[in-house]
Write an enzyme that holds these catalytic residues in place. Structure first.
Site, mmCIF file in Angstrom:
data_model
loop_
_atom_site.group_PDB
_atom_site.id
_atom_site.type_symbol
_atom_site.label_atom_id
_atom_site.label_comp_id
_atom_site.label_asym_id
_atom_site.label_seq_id
_atom_site.Cartn_x
_atom_site.Cartn_y
_atom_site.Cartn_z
ATOM 1 C CG HIS A 95 -0.090 0.076 2.284
ATOM 2 N ND1 HIS A 95 -0.285 -0.766 3.221
ATOM 3 C CD2 HIS A 95 0.019 2.033 2.922
ATOM 4 C CE1 HIS A 95 0.529 0.076 4.687
ATOM 5 N NE2 HIS A 95 0.732 1.122 4.636
ATOM 6 C CG ASP B 74 0.410 -3.978 2.152
ATOM 7 O OD1 ASP B 74 0.284 -3.371 1.515
ATOM 8 O OD2 ASP B 74 -0.585 -3.530 3.783
ATOM 9 C CB SER C 225 2.906 1.755 6.222
ATOM 10 O OG SER C 225 2.202 2.526 6.990
#
Length: 462
Positions: free
Chosen positions: A117, A147, A221
């Site tokens: 992402h 992911d 992230s």
């Protein structure tokens, strides 16, 4: 008088002896107490945060964690008329968007792991090191299901990198560090403990996150979760928050799963997923009661797929999986975390309870139909048995999702269509497609496909 003196001397000697004995006794008790208490006291001291040195792990990690910038362009429409009917009234505009996150260098020649992402829909990816050097990064491959994305940068020098640790070996309560770039603050390190393992937030049994209480915020992230040795044990992926900021829990993809995904992307160009070939449910007290069984943990098998490794090995409906390679299986996340580190045709020792007796059965994993591959922001998957029957096919792959803005007007046609050939090369499965497209120097290709309506058509995708 002489007699009285003798009695006095005797009394004094008796008192001295008594006091000496009293002192010796309590010195011994005190000594024994110290021997008994000391190890526990030392252990408690070692558990305090100030006695653990995080500096070495932090120093190592900050140099291998990078800032990732995702640059993408998006068409901006002035109104719904222009959105549906095009740019007849002066043309629409393109707006540049920038997203940021973190990544972890895993090799001295520039391979970098991040979240899917973080780089999704990027037209350009830029990576900035801890020493402020910047590089253009190439996307090697992605796994949207877990992911994870793999990038590559080219440098004239050997790069600092973080080595993989064994995420199966970490324990709840163990100290960990989260390293990343929250809110564009580079080289940020936070500390916490492992709060839980094999955590599934989807309630579908496909996830297996490491949960920690190390502070993680937007921008973290794709960053590193390391142990106090500085080994990579997870890729920070998400937080559980109603505000979008850290409120106590964060989640990371375990390093063993990450490592396997990376190796697959490097070797095959896609993720190789294996499956036991069973369908089952997690046991709870209530479910066990309804089934009339005593076992309250494990996976109850309610279906075994035809021609699967499980069927061929003799696993039956009603068996309860409690072990995989001697690892205790309590729920679907435990099952998933083990299987996701294996490939098709690898074998697992499956411990099942049958009629109250534990049996160990060797099962060869089959190739899952959910194997996916992403190219030019189009995600493909192998066709299912239902697709083969509906379209009378024995080959082909399905277009699962289209995330490329350039193909927005064709999205409804492409998604769900089955690709029969690319550039007149017959599409057998995901592997044949990935090996061909990964070697192409351009993304332009001629796709022959069957639409959801059953129409045969040809389209050029650039």
């Amino acid at each position: 008088m002489k007699k009285f003196g003798s009695l006095l001397l005797l009394s004094i000697m008796s008192g001295v002896i008594t006091l000496s004995a009293y002192k010796l006794f309590f010195d011994k008790v005190k000594s024994n107490s110290a021997t008994t208490v000391s190890p526990n006291y030392s252990k408690n001291v070692n558990l305090e945060a100030e006695s653990i040195d995080f500096t070495s792990a932090a120093e190592s990690a900050v140099h291998s964690v990078v800032h990732v910038k995702n640059i993408s362009t998006q068409k901006v429409y002035r109104d719904s008329f222009e959105y549906f009917f095009g740019n007849g009234r002066g043309g629409n505009q393109e707006q540049t968007q920038v997203g940021t996150g973190s990544g972890v260098i895993i090799s001295e020649d520039g391979f970098i792991v991040t979240n899917n992402h973080v780089i999704q829909n990027a037209s350009e990816i830029e990576v900035t090191m801890n020493d402020n050097k910047s590089y253009k990064a190439k996307l090697v491959g992605t796994d949207s299901k877990m992911d994870i994305a793999l990038l590559k940068i080219d440098s004239d020098e050997k790069l600092p990198f973080t080595v993989f640790g064994d995420s199966d070996e970490i324990k709840v309560g163990e100290w960990v560090l989260a390293v990343g770039n929250p809110y564009n603050l580079t080289s940020t390190v936070t500390a916490g403990i492992v709060s839980a393992k094999a955590r599934d937030l989807s309630n579908r049994g496909i996830q297996s996150f490491i949960q920690t209480d190390a502070a993680v915020n937007p921008g973290n992230s794709g960053g590193a979760l390391v142990n106090i040795k500085g080994e990579l044990i997870g890729i920070n992926t998400m937080i559980s928050s109603q505000t979008g900021s850290y409120v106590g829990y964060s989640f990371a993809v375990p390093s063993n799963i990450t490592r396997k995904i990376v190796e697959d992307l490097m070797q095959f160009g896609n993720v190789q997923r294996g499956a036991l070939g069973i369908e089952g449910i997690e046991l709870t007290g209530e479910i066990s009661k309804s089934l009339g069984i005593k076992q309250t943990q494990g996976i109850y098998i309610n279906k075994v797929s035809k021609n699967s490794g499980a069927q061929k090995a003799g696993i039956k409906k009603g068996d309860i999986i409690t072990l995989l390679n001697n690892k205790k299986i309590k729920n679907m996340s435990d099952l998933s975390s083990t299987i996701q580190t294996k490939r098709p045709n690898e074998s697992l020792n499956v411990g099942v309870l049958r009629d109250g007796e534990l049996k160990t059965i060797s099962v060869k994993l089959i190739k899952t139909e959910n194997t996916t591959y992403e190219f030019n922001k189009i995600e493909f998957e192998n066709i299912s048995d239902a697709d083969r029957e509906n379209y009378n096919l024995d080959y082909g792959i399905k277009i699962k999702t289209v995330n490329n803005e350039k193909y927005k007007e064709y999205k409804s046609i492409l998604e769900g269509s089955i690709v029969l050939s690319i550039d007149q090369i017959k599409v057998i499965d995901i592997e044949t497609v990935s090996s061909y497209l990964n070697q192409k120097k351009t993304s332009k290709a001629i796709y022959k496909l069957i639409t959801k309506d059953g129409e045969l058509t040809q389209i050029i995708i650039n």
